[in-house]
Design a protein around this motif. Structure first.
Motif, PDB file in Angstrom:
ATOM      1  N   SER A   1       0.828  -1.205   0.000  1.00 53.92           N
ATOM      2  CA  SER A   1       0.000   0.000   0.000  1.00 53.92           C
ATOM      3  C   SER A   1       0.865   1.259   0.000  1.00 53.92           C
ATOM      4  O   SER A   1       2.043   1.222   0.356  1.00 53.92           O
ATOM      5  CB  SER A   1      -0.891  -0.061   1.247  1.00 53.92           C
ATOM      6  N   GLY A   2       0.280   2.363  -0.448  1.00 53.87           N
ATOM      7  CA  GLY A   2       1.008   3.634  -0.501  1.00 53.87           C
ATOM      8  C   GLY A   2       1.997   3.648  -1.646  1.00 53.87           C
ATOM      9  O   GLY A   2       1.832   2.947  -2.645  1.00 53.87           O
ATOM     10  N   GLY A   3       3.061   4.436  -1.491  1.00 56.24           N
ATOM     11  CA  GLY A   3       4.070   4.523  -2.553  1.00 56.24           C
ATOM     12  C   GLY A   3       4.804   3.201  -2.692  1.00 56.24           C
ATOM     13  O   GLY A   3       5.204   2.614  -1.709  1.00 56.24           O
TER      14      GLY A   3
ATOM     15  N   TYR B   1      -5.423  -1.178   0.483  1.00 54.51           N
ATOM     16  CA  TYR B   1      -6.677  -1.229   1.233  1.00 54.51           C
ATOM     17  C   TYR B   1      -7.895  -1.194   0.313  1.00 54.51           C
ATOM     18  O   TYR B   1      -8.971  -1.666   0.672  1.00 54.51           O
ATOM     19  CB  TYR B   1      -6.726  -0.071   2.239  1.00 54.51           C
TER      20      TYR B   1
ATOM     21  N   SER C   1      -2.312   1.392  -4.091  1.00 50.07           N
ATOM     22  CA  SER C   1      -3.204   2.522  -4.393  1.00 50.07           C
ATOM     23  C   SER C   1      -3.274   3.408  -3.175  1.00 50.07           C
ATOM     24  O   SER C   1      -2.831   3.044  -2.088  1.00 50.07           O
ATOM     25  CB  SER C   1      -4.608   2.034  -4.731  1.00 50.07           C
ATOM     26  N   ARG C   2      -3.819   4.583  -3.362  1.00 50.84           N
ATOM     27  CA  ARG C   2      -4.128   5.450  -2.232  1.00 50.84           C
ATOM     28  C   ARG C   2      -5.641   5.384  -2.064  1.00 50.84           C
ATOM     29  O   ARG C   2      -6.391   5.738  -2.963  1.00 50.84           O
ATOM     30  CB  ARG C   2      -3.651   6.868  -2.502  1.00 50.84           C
ATOM     31  N   CYS C   3      -6.070   4.851  -0.931  1.00 52.14           N
ATOM     32  CA  CYS C   3      -7.509   4.619  -0.707  1.00 52.14           C
ATOM     33  C   CYS C   3      -7.949   5.503   0.456  1.00 52.14           C
ATOM     34  O   CYS C   3      -7.910   5.103   1.614  1.00 52.14           O
ATOM     35  CB  CYS C   3      -7.720   3.127  -0.402  1.00 52.14           C
ATOM     36  N   LEU C   4      -8.337   6.731   0.137  1.00 52.65           N
ATOM     37  CA  LEU C   4      -8.628   7.694   1.200  1.00 52.65           C
ATOM     38  C   LEU C   4      -9.886   7.331   1.988  1.00 52.65           C
ATOM     39  O   LEU C   4     -10.007   7.666   3.170  1.00 52.65           O
ATOM     40  CB  LEU C   4      -8.730   9.108   0.609  1.00 52.65           C
TER      41      LEU C   4
ATOM     42  N   LYS D   1     -10.131   5.904   5.641  1.00 52.82           N
ATOM     43  CA  LYS D   1     -10.152   6.692   6.890  1.00 52.82           C
ATOM     44  C   LYS D   1     -11.529   6.657   7.538  1.00 52.82           C
ATOM     45  O   LYS D   1     -11.680   7.020   8.701  1.00 52.82           O
ATOM     46  CB  LYS D   1      -9.734   8.130   6.603  1.00 52.82           C
TER      47      LYS D   1
ATOM     48  N   GLY E   1       4.221  -1.225   3.579  1.00 51.06           N
ATOM     49  CA  GLY E   1       4.016   0.157   3.139  1.00 51.06           C
ATOM     50  C   GLY E   1       4.735   1.140   4.032  1.00 51.06           C
ATOM     51  O   GLY E   1       5.648   0.777   4.775  1.00 51.06           O
ATOM     52  N   GLY E   2       4.286   2.398   3.973  1.00 54.54           N
ATOM     53  CA  GLY E   2       4.930   3.468   4.739  1.00 54.54           C
ATOM     54  C   GLY E   2       4.046   3.953   5.870  1.00 54.54           C
ATOM     55  O   GLY E   2       3.157   3.235   6.366  1.00 54.54           O
TER      56      GLY E   2
ATOM     57  N   GLY F   1       1.555   6.151   6.170  1.00 53.81           N
ATOM     58  CA  GLY F   1       0.101   6.155   5.992  1.00 53.81           C
ATOM     59  C   GLY F   1      -0.475   4.756   6.124  1.00 53.81           C
ATOM     60  O   GLY F   1      -1.482   4.531   6.810  1.00 53.81           O
TER      61      GLY F   1
ATOM     62  N   GLY G   1      -3.248   3.278   9.001  1.00 53.15           N
ATOM     63  CA  GLY G   1      -4.420   2.432   8.731  1.00 53.15           C
ATOM     64  C   GLY G   1      -4.317   1.106   9.459  1.00 53.15           C
ATOM     65  O   GLY G   1      -5.271   0.636  10.084  1.00 53.15           O
TER      66      GLY G   1
ATOM     67  N   ILE H   1      -4.973   1.339  13.258  1.00 59.61           N
ATOM     68  CA  ILE H   1      -6.415   1.438  13.567  1.00 59.61           C
ATOM     69  C   ILE H   1      -7.080   0.068  13.365  1.00 59.61           C
ATOM     70  O   ILE H   1      -7.834  -0.411  14.217  1.00 59.61           O
ATOM     71  CB  ILE H   1      -7.087   2.506  12.670  1.00 59.61           C
TER      72      ILE H   1
HETATM   73  P1  ADP Z   1       2.463   5.445   2.585  1.00 61.84           P
HETATM   74  O1  ADP Z   1       2.031   4.186   3.256  1.00 61.84           O
HETATM   75  O2  ADP Z   1       3.500   5.186   1.531  1.00 61.84           O
HETATM   76  O3  ADP Z   1       2.844   6.532   3.583  1.00 61.84           O
HETATM   77  P2  ADP Z   1      -0.087   6.846   2.080  1.00 61.84           P
HETATM   78  O4  ADP Z   1       0.157   7.971   3.014  1.00 61.84           O
HETATM   79  O5  ADP Z   1      -0.699   7.164   0.757  1.00 61.84           O
HETATM   80  O6  ADP Z   1       1.238   6.017   1.738  1.00 61.84           O
HETATM   81  O7  ADP Z   1      -1.046   5.812   2.830  1.00 61.84           O
HETATM   82  C1  ADP Z   1      -1.436   4.600   2.203  1.00 61.84           C
HETATM   83  C2  ADP Z   1      -2.845   4.283   2.534  1.00 61.84           C
HETATM   84  O8  ADP Z   1      -2.998   4.074   3.956  1.00 61.84           O
HETATM   85  C3  ADP Z   1      -3.868   5.360   2.220  1.00 61.84           C
HETATM   86  O9  ADP Z   1      -4.219   5.385   0.864  1.00 61.84           O
HETATM   87  C4  ADP Z   1      -5.038   4.921   3.098  1.00 61.84           C
HETATM   88  O10 ADP Z   1      -5.726   3.858   2.481  1.00 61.84           O
HETATM   89  C5  ADP Z   1      -4.314   4.389   4.339  1.00 61.84           C
HETATM   90  N1  ADP Z   1      -4.303   5.428   5.374  1.00 61.84           N
HETATM   91  C6  ADP Z   1      -3.515   6.508   5.462  1.00 61.84           C
HETATM   92  N2  ADP Z   1      -3.827   7.281   6.527  1.00 61.84           N
HETATM   93  C7  ADP Z   1      -4.876   6.663   7.128  1.00 61.84           C
HETATM   94  C8  ADP Z   1      -5.691   6.941   8.297  1.00 61.84           C
HETATM   95  N3  ADP Z   1      -5.496   8.041   9.043  1.00 61.84           N
HETATM   96  N4  ADP Z   1      -6.685   6.077   8.603  1.00 61.84           N
HETATM   97  C9  ADP Z   1      -6.896   4.972   7.869  1.00 61.84           C
HETATM   98  N5  ADP Z   1      -6.192   4.648   6.763  1.00 61.84           N
HETATM   99  C10 ADP Z   1      -5.185   5.473   6.401  1.00 61.84           C
END
Ligand code: ADP
Length: 324
Positions: free
Chosen positions: A9-11, A41, A71-74, A77, A101-102, A104, A108, A111
């Motif tokens: 997930s993420g980048g 996600y 993907s980025r799945c906003l 949240k 992932g990183g 973000g 997720g 939580i």
């Molecule tokens: P990375 O993991 O590389 O930092 P992102 O910041 O895009 O990349 O986060 C990846 C994914 O994690 C998001 O697209 C989302 O699905 C999930 N995510 C990020 N922040 C939250 C959050 N506060 N609550 C729930 N899921 C989150």
């Protein structure tokens, strides 16, 4: 334990595939069915999952990107969205989840770990190396080597044409790539998010360096405080009349490519260890490296704190620049 699900997930980062391969092979070794979730996600929410076979991970240890997709799945949240995702996993009898992932992704995961009844384990995969609880994230070493390779090539043309190159590298919040690329490529200066730059000092540095050398490489992290390589050139150009200043933004080449030996080994160890930890009954933790050892940190701590580069390296860089 019958089924363990995994996602990236993420980048994306080079070495994620090596981690996926290690998870799948370690699951199969223990007679556990690995369930691949597509596109992070998003696939968990949409029920895009499949049973992974040994052949799915053939010939992927050397490839960049991620075969599972990301993907980025906003929407993740939102609690209702996460409940849908958890129900999808429960429905097919998944008993453990591994996320690569990183920052973000781990937010997720942290939580999720509280909300769902099954163990969640994180593996740090990001080129930025900014995750707390690990010396190295999967993909950072490869990205650093990609940057150094590009800087070496740019230096050839910089010195032939007596140009000053401002090379922008990835790192929105952390200067690991920029700082270590500067040390490893013999750059003349570096700007990172963690330090307020002194533009007068930078200009003086370029002027003094170019008395003998007549070309310079300045490494600029994308998140440094002047706004990136083009902005920076606009600010220093009036003080550097007569100099040929050129910006180069390396961009997404830094994310791709075949992972280094270091990243493949780290990813293989972390991937396999994630399955072992689930089998031991561990949950809510992220795997990290401390020297040659694998360690764990709670997901909650990993997302609260950040890893920062050793600023002593800025002083090291300065010592390398003095001309005698
Ligand atoms: P990375 O993991 O590389 O930092 P992102 O910041 O895009 O990349 O986060 C990846 C994914 O994690 C998001 O697209 C989302 O699905 C999930 N995510 C990020 N922040 C939250 C959050 N506060 N609550 C729930 N899921 C989150």
């Amino acid at each position: 334990m019958n089924k363990i699900a995994l996602l990236t997930s993420g980048g994306d980062s080079p070495g994620m595939n090596a981690a996926v391969r290690a998870i799948v092979k370690t699951c199969l070794f223990h007679n556990i069915v690995p369930i691949g979730i597509r596109d992070g996600y998003k696939g968990m929410v949409e029920g895009e999952m499949y049973e992974m076979k040994y052949s799915d991970v053939d010939n992927i240890i050397h490839t960049g990107g991620t075969i599972l997709g990301s993907s980025r799945c906003l929407e993740f949240k939102n609690k209702e969205t996460r409940i849908t995702a958890i129900n999808n996993l429960n429905q097919i009898g998944v008993e453990g989840l591994i996320v690569i992932g990183g920052d973000g992704t781990f937010t997720g995961a942290s939580i999720l770990s509280d909300e769902m009844g099954i163990p969640v384990i994180g593996i740090p995969g990001t080129i930025d190396n900014d995750i707390y609880g690990t010396d190295h994230t999967i993909g950072y070493d490869t990205a650093l080597n990609t940057v150094i390779d590009a800087v070496d090539k740019i230096r050839d043309t910089a010195s032939s044409h007596h140009r000053i190159f401002f090379i922008e590298v990835m790192g929105r919040h952390a200067g690991f790539i920029a700082l270590n690329a500067a040390v490893a490529s013999g750059a003349e200066s570096v700007l990172i998010p963690e330090e307020i730059p002194d533009l007068n000092e930078l200009v003086a540095q370029i002027q003094s360096q170019n008395k003998g050398k007549r070309s310079s490489i300045i490494i600029v992290a994308e998140g440094e405080q002047e706004g990136g390589s083009i902005e920076l050139i606009n600010k220093v150009a009036p003080m550097l009349e007569g100099y040929d200043l050129r910006p180069t933004v390396l961009g997404h080449i830094q994310r791709g490519g075949s992972p280094s030996a270091f990243d493949r080994i780290l990813a293989t160890r972390m991937g396999s260890y994630a399955v072992d930890l689930i089998l031991e009954g561990q949950k809510g933790i992220m795997i990290g490296s401390d020297g040659d050892k694998l360690i764990t940190t709670s997901l909650e701590t990993a997302v609260k704190l950040h890893n920062t580069p050793d600023l002593e390296r800025l002083r090291l860089l300065k010592k390398m620049l003095t001309r005698y």
